[in-house]
Write a protein that holds these residues in place. Structure first.
Motif, PDB file in Angstrom:
ATOM      1  N   VAL A 242      12.027   3.092  -0.739  1.00 56.94           N
ATOM      2  CA  VAL A 242      11.608   2.835   0.649  1.00 56.94           C
ATOM      3  C   VAL A 242      10.124   3.143   0.822  1.00 56.94           C
ATOM      4  CG1 VAL A 242      11.834   3.688   3.012  1.00 56.94           C
ATOM      5  CG2 VAL A 242      13.879   3.107   1.688  1.00 56.94           C
ATOM      6  N   ILE A 243       9.687   4.268   0.286  1.00 55.43           N
ATOM      7  CA  ILE A 243       8.266   4.644   0.401  1.00 55.43           C
ATOM      8  C   ILE A 243       7.379   3.592  -0.248  1.00 55.43           C
ATOM      9  CG2 ILE A 243       6.544   6.324  -0.363  1.00 55.43           C
ATOM     10  CD1 ILE A 243       8.781   8.464  -0.029  1.00 55.43           C
ATOM     11  N   ALA A 244       7.777   3.127  -1.408  1.00 58.34           N
ATOM     12  CA  ALA A 244       6.976   2.125  -2.117  1.00 58.34           C
ATOM     13  C   ALA A 244       6.888   0.829  -1.316  1.00 58.34           C
ATOM     14  CB  ALA A 244       7.564   1.864  -3.503  1.00 58.34           C
ATOM     15  N   GLU A 245       8.003   0.385  -0.739  1.00 53.73           N
ATOM     16  CA  GLU A 245       8.006  -0.878   0.003  1.00 53.73           C
ATOM     17  C   GLU A 245       7.235  -0.753   1.323  1.00 53.73           C
ATOM     18  OE1 GLU A 245       8.579  -4.707   1.445  1.00 53.73           O
ATOM     19  OE2 GLU A 245       8.563  -3.873  -0.586  1.00 53.73           O
ATOM     20  N   LEU A 246       7.434   0.355   2.041  1.00 53.87           N
ATOM     21  CA  LEU A 246       6.697   0.535   3.289  1.00 53.87           C
ATOM     22  C   LEU A 246       5.206   0.669   3.034  1.00 53.87           C
ATOM     23  CD1 LEU A 246       9.032   2.957   5.296  1.00 53.87           C
ATOM     24  CD2 LEU A 246       8.776   0.485   5.569  1.00 53.87           C
ATOM     25  N   THR A 247       4.851   1.334   1.936  1.00 54.42           N
ATOM     26  CA  THR A 247       3.437   1.435   1.565  1.00 54.42           C
ATOM     27  C   THR A 247       2.872   0.063   1.245  1.00 54.42           C
ATOM     28  OG1 THR A 247       3.782   3.683   0.700  1.00 54.42           O
ATOM     29  CG2 THR A 247       1.819   2.494  -0.046  1.00 54.42           C
ATOM     30  N   ARG A 248       3.656  -0.736   0.547  1.00 51.59           N
ATOM     31  CA  ARG A 248       3.214  -2.102   0.237  1.00 51.59           C
ATOM     32  C   ARG A 248       2.976  -2.906   1.503  1.00 51.59           C
ATOM     33  NH1 ARG A 248       4.727  -7.087  -0.008  1.00 51.59           N
ATOM     34  NH2 ARG A 248       6.772  -6.637   0.914  1.00 51.59           N
TER      35      ARG A 248
END
Length: 374
Positions: A242-248
């Motif tokens: 989730v963190i990776a996708e929201l950061t993206r």
């Protein structure tokens, strides 16, 4: 020409108009399973909170369409005394039945018709159109559009033509509110406010989502909590994705991890390190050492999340995550009250929860943003 009550309404050299408010609160609430009008909301109910918010507009009359007497005891006496409650003459006909009864009871030139289940409606669209009402006698329906969807239960109707159209539709056996639009002169309002204004709460899961959105609007940093019944059920792995996708997507994401260990510290390969590697702008552990005197774990997690410089905070805790909780389904029952859970990561058919497949990270992140940035 408006009635005597219209003297306080908008005045124009050509004519005077009066504006009434109609709240449709008489539905069966079949999908909700209980009376939507009486659902708790901001220390009141959906109905009474909407009535209180309506005081920002100088309505000449207020009509509540309800097939059972609503509880208005929490309202200020002067406001409660103004409200006219009417029941449907056309029973079992949905919103059109309520509109017919309310239009007959109202004497105003125009009526703002609202469904009771619009917890975020702020009356900005009607405030925007008010100055133009006296200059547009040819318009029978000011129809708001939100994301290309018409909103007939958050629209302004010219009472006389609308009443005739509603009665004709009911007598013809029609039930769709938009079925009357063909009989009316319609003006589409494309710029009718943010989509959240028209979000309704027809189901228990939609009501929980609305509660989550409202809670997050009151926080300095909006949050969601990831929870599971047992350690090792995938909370951290999901949080990292989730963190990776929201950061993206361009959001600054913080991560708060609950732990029962004392004197713990962040280290390479730890959960907080994995979150940082995924893009978290800040990570914190919340151990018993980080809790103030008399403070519970849930309160401590929320306090720490509010101190972080981020757009969204992801809180990971097995059983103490602050509301709203996204629960990772497993063989054991959840370790918190069901009212605390907004969505389930897994599959199921309980209407109280929104279900999201664990592999659908894109859908999960969109739902998280819906709860935290609406």
């Amino acid at each position: 020409m408006g009635n005597a009550k219209g003297e306080s309404a908008l005045t124009n050299t050509a004519r005077t108009v009066s504006l009434g408010l109609i709240i449709l609160a008489g539905g069966r609430s079949s999908r909700m399973g209980r009376d939507k009008a009486a659902l708790p909301w901001r220390g009141a109910t959906l109905l009474t909170d909407l009535l209180l918010r309506s005081q920002g507009v100088a309505f000449d009359e207020i009509i509540v369409s309800a097939n059972r007497p609503p509880d208005l005891s929490a309202l200020p006496p002067d406001l409660a005394a103004r409200i006219i409650v009417v029941a449907d003459s056309f029973q079992g006909c949905g919103p059109l039945g309520g509109m017919e009864a309310a239009f007959r009871a109202c004497t105003c030139s125009y009526c703002l018709v609202l469904s009771v289940d619009l917890p975020f409606y702020d009356f900005s669209p009607v405030k925007q159109i008010l100055p133009e009402l006296a200059q547009m006698p040819q318009v029978d329906l000011f129809l708001s559009m939100s994301e290309s969807r018409p909103q007939p239960l958050a629209a302004i109707y010219r009472r006389g033509p609308a009443l005739e159209a509603v009665q004709a539709a009911l007598n013809a056996g029609k039930r769709r509110v938009l079925s009357i639009a063909d009989k009316l002169a319609v003006r589409i309002l494309d710029d009718a406010g943010a989509p959240i204004l028209y979000e309704n709460v027809n189901t228990p899961s939609a009501y929980k989502a609305a509660l989550a959105i409202d809670a997050n609007r009151r926080r300095a940093v909006p949050i969601v909590s990831l929870s599971a019944a047992r350690s090792g059920d995938g909370k951290t792995s999901l949080a990292v994705q989730v963190i990776a996708e929201l950061t993206r997507r361009g959001y600054a994401v913080a991560y708060v991890k609950s732990t029962h260990h004392r004197r713990c510290r962040e280290k390479i390969g730890s959960d907080t390190d994995r979150a940082a590697q995924a893009g978290a702008v800040q990570t914190l552990l919340c151990s018993p050492d980080d809790m103030a005197d008399g403070e519970g774990k849930e309160e401590a997690l929320l306090r720490l999340a509010q101190q972080m410089a981020a757009d969204v905070a992801i809180v990971e805790s097995r059983s103490h995550g602050p509301f709203p909780v996204l629960y990772i389904d497993g063989p054991e029952p959840p370790p918190m009250h069901p009212d605390h859970i907004t969505a389930v990561i897994g599959r199921g058919g309980n209407p109280s929860f929104c279900y999201i497949a664990p592999a659908h990270i894109d859908s999960l992140c969109s739902y998280i943003l819906y709860l935290t940035t609406s």
